[in-house]
Design a protein around this motif. Structure first.
Motif, short mmCIF file in Angstrom:
data_model
loop_
_atom_site.label_atom_id
_atom_site.label_comp_id
_atom_site.label_asym_id
_atom_site.label_seq_id
_atom_site.Cartn_x
_atom_site.Cartn_y
_atom_site.Cartn_z
N ASP A 8 87.01 -120.44 -49.33
CA ASP A 8 87.96 -119.87 -48.37
C ASP A 8 89.35 -119.80 -49.01
OD1 ASP A 8 89.10 -122.40 -48.26
OD2 ASP A 8 88.34 -122.87 -46.27
N LEU B 87 82.60 -122.77 -48.94
CA LEU B 87 81.98 -122.30 -47.70
C LEU B 87 80.47 -122.17 -47.84
CD1 LEU B 87 84.41 -119.49 -46.51
CD2 LEU B 87 84.36 -121.89 -45.85
N SER C 19 75.24 -122.38 -44.08
CA SER C 19 76.41 -122.08 -43.24
C SER C 19 76.33 -120.61 -42.89
CB SER C 19 77.74 -122.40 -43.94
OG SER C 19 78.06 -121.43 -44.91
N ASP C 20 76.93 -120.23 -41.75
CA ASP C 20 76.86 -118.83 -41.30
C ASP C 20 77.82 -117.96 -42.10
OD1 ASP C 20 75.00 -119.56 -39.39
OD2 ASP C 20 76.48 -119.70 -37.78
N LEU D 52 77.60 -115.12 -43.09
CA LEU D 52 77.69 -113.76 -42.52
C LEU D 52 78.99 -113.59 -41.73
CD1 LEU D 52 75.97 -111.10 -41.91
CD2 LEU D 52 75.42 -112.20 -39.75
N LEU D 53 79.38 -114.60 -40.97
CA LEU D 53 80.55 -114.47 -40.10
C LEU D 53 81.85 -114.40 -40.91
CD1 LEU D 53 79.56 -116.80 -37.13
CD2 LEU D 53 79.33 -114.32 -37.34
N TRP D 54 81.92 -115.16 -41.98
CA TRP D 54 83.09 -115.10 -42.86
C TRP D 54 83.18 -113.73 -43.54
CZ3 TRP D 54 87.61 -116.97 -44.20
CH2 TRP D 54 88.10 -116.87 -45.51
N LYS E 116 81.81 -110.87 -42.60
CA LYS E 116 82.12 -109.85 -41.58
C LYS E 116 83.60 -109.91 -41.18
CE LYS E 116 79.55 -109.34 -37.90
NZ LYS E 116 79.20 -107.93 -37.59
N GLY E 117 84.12 -111.10 -41.03
CA GLY E 117 85.52 -111.25 -40.65
C GLY E 117 86.46 -110.66 -41.69
N LEU E 118 86.19 -110.96 -42.97
CA LEU E 118 87.00 -110.39 -44.05
C LEU E 118 86.86 -108.87 -44.08
CD1 LEU E 118 86.45 -112.73 -47.13
CD2 LEU E 118 88.42 -112.64 -45.59
N TYR F 45 86.13 -106.81 -41.76
CA TYR F 45 86.81 -106.19 -40.63
C TYR F 45 88.33 -106.27 -40.81
CZ TYR F 45 88.14 -104.83 -35.96
OH TYR F 45 88.71 -104.17 -34.91
N GLY F 46 88.81 -107.44 -41.20
CA GLY F 46 90.25 -107.64 -41.36
C GLY F 46 90.85 -106.72 -42.42
N ARG G 4 74.74 -127.70 -36.82
CA ARG G 4 74.48 -128.61 -37.95
C ARG G 4 74.76 -130.06 -37.58
NH1 ARG G 4 73.89 -124.16 -40.83
NH2 ARG G 4 75.19 -122.49 -40.07
N ASP H 137 78.58 -120.74 -36.43
CA ASP H 137 79.79 -121.17 -37.14
C ASP H 137 80.95 -120.23 -36.83
OD1 ASP H 137 78.36 -123.22 -38.30
OD2 ASP H 137 77.99 -122.13 -40.17
N LEU I 39 84.08 -119.64 -39.03
CA LEU I 39 84.14 -118.74 -40.18
C LEU I 39 84.58 -117.34 -39.77
CD1 LEU I 39 81.00 -119.89 -42.21
CD2 LEU I 39 83.39 -120.53 -42.51
N TRP I 40 84.15 -116.87 -38.63
CA TRP I 40 84.58 -115.57 -38.10
C TRP I 40 86.08 -115.60 -37.80
CZ3 TRP I 40 83.73 -110.59 -37.61
CH2 TRP I 40 84.23 -109.85 -36.54
N GLY J 96 92.24 -111.93 -42.85
CA GLY J 96 92.27 -110.49 -43.03
C GLY J 96 93.51 -109.86 -42.39
N TYR J 97 93.90 -110.39 -41.24
CA TYR J 97 95.07 -109.86 -40.54
C TYR J 97 96.36 -110.59 -40.92
CZ TYR J 97 92.65 -106.60 -37.48
OH TYR J 97 91.94 -105.53 -37.00
#
Lengths: 366, 366
Positions: A98, A104, A124-125, A127-129, A131-133, A135-136, B32, B125, B128-129, B136-137
């Motif tokens: 991160d 992560l 760890s998920d 995917l969410l990190w 996806k967040g990046l 999108y951001g 977890r 998680d 992470l999102w 990102g923002y």
């Protein structure tokens, strides 16, 4: 010992029917999916893994797929490993960090094409990190979890078994490379990789419905090789120094603390989100680091961090430990302060069953 | 039934010692972390929950803390619920969606101050999102997991027990509000909330070291109330229509499919990442939706989606089911196509043990 409660949230895998028929005795949950931990006993499974061949349900290594014009840029944002030289058909072990340089995940990345990657994730998920990046940063990239479920074939007889099912061409796959092979008319990626030091493959099984047919084909073809259902083995993976995300490292740790500095090219990994945070530690080195640790006496299962103590001060912790039949000691993985991390340094480990003597090893056992 | 394997990765909680001393028989893994699922038996636990008071280790409801000048903006990015009217001291149930309108979590959000929030998460998680979006923002906000572990006190005697430990002021806490109360010199948020329909509280225990002292204090104070260690009860939560993220809804589903449209103000939730994607479904409604479903006959534990079939066509799925002692049927939660979602509609559910008759109910049981 408590049993694991059934629910859809703890997902079954395409191979769960096979795992159950083989008499699985223990499970853990990994990426919200069932992961077997023991079949006969951990010690029996260990000896068998080192002498024969096992088929492992590691579907819990879920894939994060990146696809689109910005896929390569997004991949480099995730990791301090320099990906510029990577080619389709290669697997890279990837520290993912991160913005603070904290770990992560530590997946294997597969480059499928210039604009398409799979990240075969640890627990760890991620995917969410990702996806967040994406999108951001408004990147042109699709990020999703495809219906891909890894099945590992591990052990000294793995190549023989795989050649029987997929043909002799699997023998030519080099370590951490993958190729495409047909099973029942479906093309699947097969890599020379896996979470043991016994050699073997990971088959990225495409389509849930193809899981059990492949499982049966491997079991059938390997009967005279004493093939058996298996799983990542706690003892063998500690002997081999294979780290486990969530056990031996967390978001608290940098890659350098985890001994993964050799996978980081922090200077040249331009675009990595954690690059700024890691530049200093990459130059000066960490103040604590993963070590192989031998522990004397009897120990309980390691279900929490065990403090390492020297002269009344905490100088680290053990996070994985098991009694090794082959090496005649308790093998362990721990994070140790630099004051005490030299090979041969002795200190105490405080287990829930009492204090034990422990010693830093110069390397892992195999 | 397989046992759950010990490892640090599956985290113990501040209350695990108490849970084990109370004789926990089943666990699941949630974020977890260990989450108990049964103590005496699911049916005994169920009757006791409805008649007495239980203390639940729900530390697995990890907190995502948002703090800083952009915390409120980031909160609104996460959810289609309009947060403008929210005040410190309030709890809001929050559908959290990604850019496609798919559910990422269904937490309770606590507003601590204008620039500080906790998100008490379901099983993903979410950290992470939220971190990915914040990075990102380039938002001015700290996003982290604090050392806060919820302990729930649930059941008809919950208020009596809580008043004995925290004083009569807890009686004045309104539903989905929270206040600050002292335990052993530490201030802790206590909300009137919880994952049952029996009434009760959730204590946001601050500091791992304060977990067992509070556990013991509650057990001691409630002895004559027949207090017992408990956990979210599968039967009771289905009767009450309490959805479970990962079971009854996933990233595939919109809030409207989950019957959570009443928590969405998609028109006015300006800034919500999934707003564009949800505007159409908010206006036109979903084509499938969560329903209470009664199932005839004997059923196995529901550890996977069970197809709902009508005239040979799949028209939905059941994702949670259990035999209800109080209502004399199998209570279930499922997602049903609009062609078959009216109360009284009959169809088949295909369980691993065979086909059973099922009927849509007009509402949940309690």
């Amino acid at each position: 010992m408590a049993t694991i409660a059934p629910s859809r949230r703890v997902r079954r895998t395409p191979f769960s029917d096979g795992v159950e028929a083989a008499g699985v005795k223990g499970y853990t949950v990994y990426n919200r999916m069932l992961l077997p931990t023991v079949f006969r006993s951990i010690v029996e499974d260990y000896h068998h893994l080192k002498s024969a061949v096992q088929v492992w349900d590691v579907a819990c290594e879920r894939q994060v797929e990146l696809r689109g014009p910005d896929a390569a840029r997004l991949m480099q944002m995730l990791t301090p490993r320099d990906l510029r030289g990577m080619l389709p058909g290669q697997c890279f072990y990837l520290p993912i960090v991160d913005e603070t340089g904290g770990m992560l995940n530590d997946p294997v990345g597969l480059m499928l094409a210039d604009d398409r990657w799979w990240i075969s994730i640890a627990d760890s998920d991620l995917l969410l990190w990702v996806k967040g990046l994406a999108y951001g940063y408004r990147l042109d990239v699709l990020v999703d979890e495809p219906d891909i479920s890894p099945l590992a074939v591990q052990g000294p007889q793995a190549e023989t078994l795989m050649a029987r099912v997929f043909g002799d061409a699997v023998r030519a796959i080099r370590f951490f490379r993958f190729g495409w092979f047909d099973f029942n008319g479906v093309s699947m990626a097969i890599a020379r990789s896996g979470y043991s030091k016994q050699g073997g493959y990971e088959i990225y099984v495409d389509g849930t419905q193809n899981g059990m047919p492949l499982w049966h084909a491997l079991m059938e073809a390997g009967r005279d090789l004493d093939v058996h259902a298996g799983c990542p083995n706690l003892i063998e993976r500690i002997e081999g120094g294979l780290l486990s995300y969530g056990n031996d490292m967390t978001r608290e740790n940098t890659p350098h603390e985890c001994g993964l500095g050799k996978f980081c090219s922090t200077q040249t990994a331009i675009g990595c989100v954690g690059r700024d945070a890691l530049l200093r530690v990459a130059k000066e080195g960490p103040t604590q680091q993963i070590r192989a640790i031998a522990i004397d006496g009897d120990i309980p299962p390691c279900d929490r961090a065990w403090p390492l103590m020297a002269k009344g001060k905490r100088i680290g912790q053990v996070t994985s430990a098991a009694k090794s039949p082959d090496f005649g000691t308790n093998v362990a993985i721990g994070m140790v302060r630099m004051t005490h991390w030299d090979a041969g340094t002795a200190f105490e480990v405080h287990t829930p069953d009492g204090v034990r003597a422990a010693t830093v090893q110069d390397k892992f056992w195999l």
